[in-house]
Enzyme design. Sequence first.
Site, PDB file in Angstrom:
ATOM      1  N   ASN A   1     -12.346  -2.403 -45.083  1.00 40.02           N
ATOM      2  CA  ASN A   1     -11.662  -1.197 -44.628  1.00 40.02           C
ATOM      3  C   ASN A   1     -11.579  -0.233 -45.821  1.00 40.02           C
ATOM      4  O   ASN A   1     -12.107  -0.530 -46.894  1.00 40.02           O
ATOM      5  CB  ASN A   1     -10.296  -1.519 -44.005  1.00 40.02           C
ATOM      6  CG  ASN A   1      -9.313  -2.095 -45.015  1.00 40.02           C
ATOM      7  OD1 ASN A   1      -9.476  -1.935 -46.228  1.00 40.02           O
ATOM      8  ND2 ASN A   1      -8.273  -2.765 -44.537  1.00 40.02           N
TER       9      ASN A   1
ATOM     10  N   GLY B   1      -9.605 -16.479 -41.434  1.00 41.58           N
ATOM     11  CA  GLY B   1     -10.708 -17.369 -41.083  1.00 41.58           C
ATOM     12  C   GLY B   1     -10.563 -17.892 -39.665  1.00 41.58           C
ATOM     13  O   GLY B   1     -11.476 -17.779 -38.838  1.00 41.58           O
TER      14      GLY B   1
ATOM     15  N   LEU C   1     -12.631   2.605 -40.685  1.00 43.41           N
ATOM     16  CA  LEU C   1     -11.686   3.664 -41.054  1.00 43.41           C
ATOM     17  C   LEU C   1     -10.557   3.776 -40.029  1.00 43.41           C
ATOM     18  O   LEU C   1     -10.070   4.874 -39.756  1.00 43.41           O
ATOM     19  CB  LEU C   1     -12.433   5.004 -41.176  1.00 43.41           C
ATOM     20  CG  LEU C   1     -13.670   5.035 -42.095  1.00 43.41           C
ATOM     21  CD1 LEU C   1     -14.374   6.381 -42.023  1.00 43.41           C
ATOM     22  CD2 LEU C   1     -13.265   4.733 -43.539  1.00 43.41           C
TER      23      LEU C   1
ATOM     24  N   ALA D   1      -0.269 -20.752 -40.261  1.00 44.71           N
ATOM     25  CA  ALA D   1       0.703 -20.547 -39.195  1.00 44.71           C
ATOM     26  C   ALA D   1       1.273 -19.153 -39.440  1.00 44.71           C
ATOM     27  O   ALA D   1       1.753 -18.868 -40.543  1.00 44.71           O
ATOM     28  CB  ALA D   1       1.798 -21.595 -39.281  1.00 44.71           C
TER      29      ALA D   1
ATOM     30  N   ALA E   1      -4.891  -8.280 -37.031  1.00 43.31           N
ATOM     31  CA  ALA E   1      -6.104  -8.976 -36.588  1.00 43.31           C
ATOM     32  C   ALA E   1      -7.142  -8.084 -35.921  1.00 43.31           C
ATOM     33  O   ALA E   1      -8.139  -8.598 -35.396  1.00 43.31           O
ATOM     34  CB  ALA E   1      -5.773 -10.163 -35.673  1.00 43.31           C
ATOM     35  N   ALA E   2      -6.968  -6.759 -35.980  1.00 44.05           N
ATOM     36  CA  ALA E   2      -8.013  -5.882 -35.424  1.00 44.05           C
ATOM     37  C   ALA E   2      -9.325  -6.120 -36.175  1.00 44.05           C
ATOM     38  O   ALA E   2     -10.403  -6.201 -35.562  1.00 44.05           O
ATOM     39  CB  ALA E   2      -7.590  -4.421 -35.540  1.00 44.05           C
ATOM     40  N   GLY E   3      -9.227  -6.264 -37.501  1.00 42.84           N
ATOM     41  CA  GLY E   3     -10.429  -6.519 -38.309  1.00 42.84           C
ATOM     42  C   GLY E   3     -11.056  -7.862 -37.966  1.00 42.84           C
ATOM     43  O   GLY E   3     -12.286  -8.015 -37.991  1.00 42.84           O
ATOM     44  N   ASP E   4     -10.229  -8.837 -37.635  1.00 38.03           N
ATOM     45  CA  ASP E   4     -10.757 -10.158 -37.277  1.00 38.03           C
ATOM     46  C   ASP E   4     -11.477 -10.109 -35.930  1.00 38.03           C
ATOM     47  O   ASP E   4     -12.510 -10.751 -35.737  1.00 38.03           O
ATOM     48  CB  ASP E   4      -9.619 -11.186 -37.216  1.00 38.03           C
ATOM     49  CG  ASP E   4      -8.916 -11.323 -38.557  1.00 38.03           C
ATOM     50  OD1 ASP E   4      -9.562 -11.077 -39.589  1.00 38.03           O
ATOM     51  OD2 ASP E   4      -7.720 -11.652 -38.567  1.00 38.03           O
TER      52      ASP E   4
ATOM     53  N   ALA F   1      -7.764  -5.344 -29.574  1.00 36.40           N
ATOM     54  CA  ALA F   1      -6.807  -6.206 -30.283  1.00 36.40           C
ATOM     55  C   ALA F   1      -5.532  -5.448 -30.660  1.00 36.40           C
ATOM     56  O   ALA F   1      -4.459  -6.043 -30.704  1.00 36.40           O
ATOM     57  CB  ALA F   1      -7.461  -6.809 -31.530  1.00 36.40           C
TER      58      ALA F   1
ATOM     59  N   ASP G   1       0.090  -3.241 -32.028  1.00 33.15           N
ATOM     60  CA  ASP G   1       0.172  -4.093 -33.221  1.00 33.15           C
ATOM     61  C   ASP G   1      -1.241  -4.185 -33.815  1.00 33.15           C
ATOM     62  O   ASP G   1      -2.153  -4.698 -33.162  1.00 33.15           O
ATOM     63  CB  ASP G   1       0.682  -5.482 -32.797  1.00 33.15           C
ATOM     64  CG  ASP G   1       0.744  -6.472 -33.955  1.00 33.15           C
ATOM     65  OD1 ASP G   1       0.402  -6.095 -35.090  1.00 33.15           O
ATOM     66  OD2 ASP G   1       1.133  -7.632 -33.708  1.00 33.15           O
TER      67      ASP G   1
HETATM   68  O1  RIB Z   1      -5.938 -10.560 -40.253  1.00 32.73           O
HETATM   69  C1  RIB Z   1      -4.721 -11.005 -39.747  1.00 32.73           C
HETATM   70  C2  RIB Z   1      -4.279 -12.251 -40.437  1.00 32.73           C
HETATM   71  O2  RIB Z   1      -4.016 -11.958 -41.779  1.00 32.73           O
HETATM   72  C3  RIB Z   1      -3.016 -12.851 -39.890  1.00 32.73           C
HETATM   73  O3  RIB Z   1      -3.266 -13.756 -38.851  1.00 32.73           O
HETATM   74  C4  RIB Z   1      -2.385 -13.501 -41.089  1.00 32.73           C
HETATM   75  O4  RIB Z   1      -2.517 -14.864 -41.079  1.00 32.73           O
HETATM   76  C5  RIB Z   1      -3.086 -12.881 -42.285  1.00 32.73           C
HETATM   77  O5  RIB Z   1      -3.752 -13.784 -42.997  1.00 32.73           O
END
Ligand code: RIB
Length: 325
Positions: A189, A45, A226, A16, A254-257, A287, A251
């Site tokens: 990164n 994840g 980078l 959360a 989560a760009a990497g996600d 993102a 913001d």
């Molecule tokens: O990559 C972003 C995430 O990293 C966030 O959602 C937070 O939960 C952290 O784990």
Amino acid sequence: MRTTASKVVVVGSITADLTAFGRRLPVPGETVIGQSFTLVLGGKGANQALAAARAGARSTMIGCIGDDLFRDIVLSGLRDGGVDTSSVTSVHGPTGVAHIRVDNTSGQNDIVIVPLANSSLTPDLAERKLRAVARRGDVLMLQLEIPLETAFRAAIVGHELGMTVILDPAPAAILPDEIWPCIDVVTPNESEATVLTGIKVCHVESAAEVGRWFLERGVRAALITLGDKGIVQVNEAGVQSRSTPKVDVLDTTAAGDAFAGNLGAGLANGRTWDESVTRGIYAGALAVTAAGASTSLPTADDVDAFIKSQNDDRKDMSCAKTQAR
Ligand code: RIB
């Protein structure tokens, strides 16, 4: 057809995310007044599973959640986003949390993640769940917010099952050398790459050196991100530097996600390597233009429209140059 496509399986964290947005981050010992607050699904994840689902892939999550108030928030966040949660295990105790602060001026953040239920994702549990759902050709996505030995075991099992194994080594941790031959694609990164390899990454040349470090240890492709300086890709074809589209940063969480999830979804859905990397880059850029983690992950349509708009801009610019001659 969707039913014949490979799928993305994520073995990773579910949290959360409690996020405070303010005009700036406090310095140690300081209190600042924030502007807004959100409580939503997060965890690298879960974000990557959701990013892959939004990108149009079948997406399955393997992870652990607790039995507290946050349980329903994270579970419905995954389900509503189209992620298969039948391999998520509920354990007694609190769900993992991430405490995030975002500087509204620069878009930068800092994060403290407390794994809690995520610590219950043992190597044996992950292996059992993975063997039950994975098929040859599926894409396995791993990060490092679960116990390291679990990520390691999942990589070995995924490799043995003939999956394409993508490791996003975040947050950075020293990993055993034996993991690298099991990894097809690694996506660190700059700072993660430095921790993993001991090579200071500050420009394209050092990123290329890092990429070669991974390849020498058995990884098939390294994508070193980078930030707004782009991505350096190193694989058997050599070194390629790719730029990222210019956007207004709101913001960066989560760009990497978004990048990893779209890369994995592309590969699972049979897109070419180049197409999949491109979609990852554009999804990552999108993102950062929206607030939050899971809330900022784009859909396949968003990515299509963004790529088209950038291509249209390029055409307009080249027409303008031709007319000016
Ligand atoms: O990559 C972003 C995430 O990293 C966030 O959602 C937070 O939960 C952290 O784990």
